[in-house]
Scaffold this motif. Structure first.
Motif, PDB file in Angstrom:
ATOM      1  N   ALA A  28       1.374  -0.987   0.360  1.00 14.92           N
ATOM      2  CA  ALA A  28       0.196   0.030  -0.232  1.00 14.92           C
ATOM      3  C   ALA A  28       0.675   1.423  -0.005  1.00 14.92           C
ATOM      4  N   THR A  29       0.227   2.483  -0.630  1.00 14.11           N
ATOM      5  CA  THR A  29       0.985   3.618  -0.958  1.00 14.11           C
ATOM      6  C   THR A  29       0.831   4.808  -0.679  1.00 14.11           C
ATOM      7  N   PHE A  30       1.092   5.566  -0.084  1.00 14.43           N
ATOM      8  CA  PHE A  30      -0.128   6.851  -0.521  1.00 14.43           C
ATOM      9  C   PHE A  30       1.065   8.077  -1.762  1.00 14.43           C
ATOM     10  N   VAL A  31       0.264   8.842  -1.726  1.00 15.27           N
ATOM     11  CA  VAL A  31       0.758  10.166  -2.646  1.00 15.27           C
ATOM     12  C   VAL A  31       0.090  10.897  -2.460  1.00 15.27           C
ATOM     13  N   GLY A  32       0.485  12.166  -2.975  1.00 11.63           N
ATOM     14  CA  GLY A  32      -0.563  13.951  -2.413  1.00 11.63           C
ATOM     15  C   GLY A  32      -1.368  14.245  -3.760  1.00 11.63           C
ATOM     16  N   GLU A  33      -2.103  14.837  -3.342  1.00 10.16           N
ATOM     17  CA  GLU A  33      -3.257  14.860  -4.481  1.00 10.16           C
ATOM     18  C   GLU A  33      -2.311  15.259  -5.695  1.00 10.16           C
ATOM     19  N   ASP A  34      -1.465  16.256  -5.107  1.00 11.85           N
ATOM     20  CA  ASP A  34      -0.760  17.041  -6.080  1.00 11.85           C
ATOM     21  C   ASP A  34      -0.119  15.934  -7.094  1.00 11.85           C
ATOM     22  N   PHE A  35       0.208  15.119  -7.079  1.00 12.70           N
ATOM     23  CA  PHE A  35       0.869  14.334  -7.872  1.00 12.70           C
ATOM     24  C   PHE A  35       1.170  14.207  -9.140  1.00 12.70           C
ATOM     25  N   THR A  36       1.649  13.829  -9.995  1.00 17.56           N
ATOM     26  CA  THR A  36       1.791  13.516 -11.225  1.00 17.56           C
ATOM     27  C   THR A  36       2.972  13.038 -12.024  1.00 17.56           C
ATOM     28  N   ARG A  37       2.608  11.579 -12.197  1.00 25.74           N
ATOM     29  CA  ARG A  37       3.644  10.681 -12.820  1.00 25.74           C
ATOM     30  C   ARG A  37       4.539  11.228 -13.925  1.00 25.74           C
ATOM     31  N   LYS A  38       5.641  10.779 -13.854  1.00 26.40           N
ATOM     32  CA  LYS A  38       7.200  11.312 -14.313  1.00 26.40           C
ATOM     33  C   LYS A  38       5.950  10.052 -16.313  1.00 26.40           C
ATOM     34  N   PRO A  39       7.155  10.265 -17.617  1.00 25.44           N
ATOM     35  CA  PRO A  39       6.995   9.592 -18.442  1.00 25.44           C
ATOM     36  C   PRO A  39       7.186   7.874 -18.287  1.00 25.44           C
ATOM     37  N   PRO A  40       6.643   7.316 -18.851  1.00 23.29           N
ATOM     38  CA  PRO A  40       6.929   5.685 -18.498  1.00 23.29           C
ATOM     39  C   PRO A  40       9.141   5.435 -18.457  1.00 23.29           C
ATOM     40  N   LYS A  41       8.930   6.726 -19.817  1.00 25.71           N
ATOM     41  CA  LYS A  41      10.614   5.963 -19.707  1.00 25.71           C
ATOM     42  C   LYS A  41      11.286   6.989 -18.606  1.00 25.71           C
ATOM     43  N   TYR A  42      11.375   7.293 -18.253  1.00 25.33           N
ATOM     44  CA  TYR A  42      12.058   7.888 -16.987  1.00 25.33           C
ATOM     45  C   TYR A  42      11.320   7.548 -15.602  1.00 25.33           C
ATOM     46  N   GLU A  43       9.980   6.770 -15.311  1.00 27.68           N
ATOM     47  CA  GLU A  43       9.538   6.169 -14.318  1.00 27.68           C
ATOM     48  C   GLU A  43      10.588   4.652 -13.679  1.00 27.68           C
ATOM     49  N   ARG A  44      10.849   5.048 -12.821  1.00 33.18           N
ATOM     50  CA  ARG A  44      11.497   4.202 -12.088  1.00 33.18           C
ATOM     51  C   ARG A  44      10.894   2.933 -11.419  1.00 33.18           C
ATOM     52  N   PHE A  45      10.049   3.925 -10.610  1.00 31.77           N
ATOM     53  CA  PHE A  45       9.033   3.171  -9.152  1.00 31.77           C
ATOM     54  C   PHE A  45       7.680   4.171  -9.294  1.00 31.77           C
ATOM     55  N   ILE A  46       7.303   2.503  -9.755  1.00 31.44           N
ATOM     56  CA  ILE A  46       5.702   2.381 -10.458  1.00 31.44           C
ATOM     57  C   ILE A  46       5.013   1.610  -9.279  1.00 31.44           C
ATOM     58  N   ARG A  47       3.742   3.132  -8.459  1.00 36.61           N
ATOM     59  CA  ARG A  47       2.988   2.984  -7.593  1.00 36.61           C
ATOM     60  C   ARG A  47       1.785   2.297  -8.460  1.00 36.61           C
ATOM     61  N   PRO A  48       1.431   1.061  -8.528  1.00 37.06           N
ATOM     62  CA  PRO A  48      -0.659   0.838  -8.889  1.00 37.06           C
ATOM     63  C   PRO A  48      -1.154   1.875  -8.294  1.00 37.06           C
ATOM     64  N   MET A  49      -2.789   2.195  -9.222  1.00 36.77           N
ATOM     65  CA  MET A  49      -3.401   2.863  -8.548  1.00 36.77           C
ATOM     66  C   MET A  49      -4.641   2.527  -7.509  1.00 36.77           C
ATOM     67  N   ALA A  50      -4.866   0.521  -7.637  1.00 36.22           N
ATOM     68  CA  ALA A  50      -5.054   0.362  -6.807  1.00 36.22           C
ATOM     69  C   ALA A  50      -3.971   0.480  -5.387  1.00 36.22           C
ATOM     70  N   LEU A  51      -3.228   0.002  -4.704  1.00 31.70           N
ATOM     71  CA  LEU A  51      -2.696   0.104  -3.854  1.00 31.70           C
ATOM     72  C   LEU A  51      -2.585   1.504  -3.229  1.00 31.70           C
ATOM     73  N   ARG A  52      -3.525   2.822  -3.415  1.00 32.51           N
ATOM     74  CA  ARG A  52      -2.837   3.670  -3.706  1.00 32.51           C
ATOM     75  C   ARG A  52      -3.675   4.152  -2.464  1.00 32.51           C
ATOM     76  N   TYR A  53      -4.132   4.943  -1.509  1.00 33.00           N
ATOM     77  CA  TYR A  53      -5.209   5.086  -0.295  1.00 33.00           C
ATOM     78  C   TYR A  53      -4.623   6.234  -0.273  1.00 33.00           C
ATOM     79  N   LYS A  54      -5.321   7.091   0.487  1.00 35.96           N
ATOM     80  CA  LYS A  54      -6.009   7.810   0.393  1.00 35.96           C
ATOM     81  C   LYS A  54      -7.115   8.576   2.220  1.00 35.96           C
ATOM     82  N   LYS A  55      -7.791   7.415   2.895  1.00 41.08           N
ATOM     83  CA  LYS A  55      -7.861   7.448   4.139  1.00 41.08           C
ATOM     84  C   LYS A  55      -7.844   6.208   5.246  1.00 41.08           C
ATOM     85  N   ALA A  56      -7.895   6.106   6.438  1.00 40.87           N
ATOM     86  CA  ALA A  56      -6.989   5.664   7.054  1.00 40.87           C
ATOM     87  C   ALA A  56      -8.339   5.229   8.217  1.00 40.87           C
ATOM     88  N   HIS A  57      -8.660   3.787   8.353  1.00 38.06           N
ATOM     89  CA  HIS A  57      -9.677   3.660  10.108  1.00 38.06           C
ATOM     90  C   HIS A  57      -8.245   3.634  11.413  1.00 38.06           C
TER      91      HIS A  57
END
Length: 282
Positions: free
Chosen positions: A175-204
């Motif tokens: 599970a990961t957390f990225v800010g609201e203003d997060f923008t992905r890099k171009p695929p050629k220069y992206e080293r770490f891929i954080r899938p959308m399905a594992l991004r969380y915005k809230k916690a219990h």
């Protein structure tokens, strides 16, 4: 490579074999095989060269001593600063508290109501303690020890290229957390891929004193105990300290200010449960 020796009061009988006195009146000894006489001009040039070498050596030694003194002074200054901080931390802060005396007879002006009947007592406020804990980065956490996770468990190698020979990319499997203003890099220069399905915005988040659980929005990842790289990437695993927005709870400080963000520790494995469960650090 020419050696010239200057001696005062050396008799001619004591000169080494193969050496001749110079015709200048001084005992300047020149080795055998050196063509030409040692004139005063040559002697002065050699003396100046020797003086220059000695001056350079003396300057170098002084410079080394000066550098050592600076290093020692810097170390001593750091020790003094740390000692003053330690002493100041143990000192008690003066705060105001009202006297337990009887109210004087007669009316008191409005501008004297705050000043009347107050004395100074030495008390350490909870706000100061909380700030010190946050600055030191130490909290009393519910899970003091957690299992460390290696990179082979957190990351998955992604093969790229026309023939799938390049393996510099990594996909995060937690599970990961990225800010609201997060923008992905171009695929050629992206080293770490954080899938959308594992991004969380809230916690219990559970409040240990209120014995209640609230769904609060995430602000950021404060510290992942497994690795600083996980902290910078926003990876959330069991034992991670996260920052949540507690403005909905209505918590206030002693000064009356509303508490906006507070830390909480994750107590479950979010990638298995599909949600983040945490306990608020109070």
């Amino acid at each position: 490579g020419v050696g010239v020796y200057y001696g005062i009061g050396v008799s001619l009988s004591k000169l080494p074999a193969g050496c001749n006195p110079a015709p200048c009146g001084r005992h300047i000894v020149q080795p055998a095989g050196w063509a030409g006489d040692c004139t005063p001009t040559v002697f002065l040039q050699v003396c100046c060269a020797l003086l220059a070498v000695l001056n350079a050596l003396y300057y170098h030694l002084c410079r080394v001593d000066l550098d050592r003194a600076k290093l020692y002074q810097k170390q001593r200054h750091a020790e003094k600063v740390q000692m003053k901080k330690t002493i100041k931390m143990h000192e008690e802060k003066q705060s105001k508290s009202k006297k337990a005396e009887a109210v004087p007879e007669g009316a008191v002006p409005a501008y004297l109501l705050d000043r009347e009947g107050q004395t100074r007592a030495k008390v350490l406020s909870n706000m100061v303690k909380q700030k010190r804990k946050e600055k030191a980065g130490k909290w009393n956490v519910p899970l003091p020890k957690v299992r460390s996770m290696g990179e082979d468990e957190v990351f998955k190698v992604v093969r790229t290229g026309k023939t799938r020979r390049k393996g510099y990319k990594r996909m995060v499997t937690k599970a990961t957390f990225v800010g609201e203003d997060f923008t992905r890099k171009p695929p050629k220069y992206e080293r770490f891929i954080r899938p959308m399905a594992l991004r969380y915005k809230k916690a219990h988040v559970t409040h240990p004193e209120l014995k209640a659980t609230f769904q609060l929005p995430l602000i950021g990842v404060k510290k992942n105990p497994s690795s600083p790289m996980y902290t910078s990437l926003g990876v959330i695993t069991k034992g991670t300290v996260i920052e949540v927005n507690v403005s909905e709870l209505g918590l206030v400080t002693q000064g009356g200010k509303v508490v906006w963000g507070k830390y909480a520790q994750v107590t479950n494995n979010p990638e298995n449960d599909g949600c983040i469960n945490a306990v608020l650090l109070v």
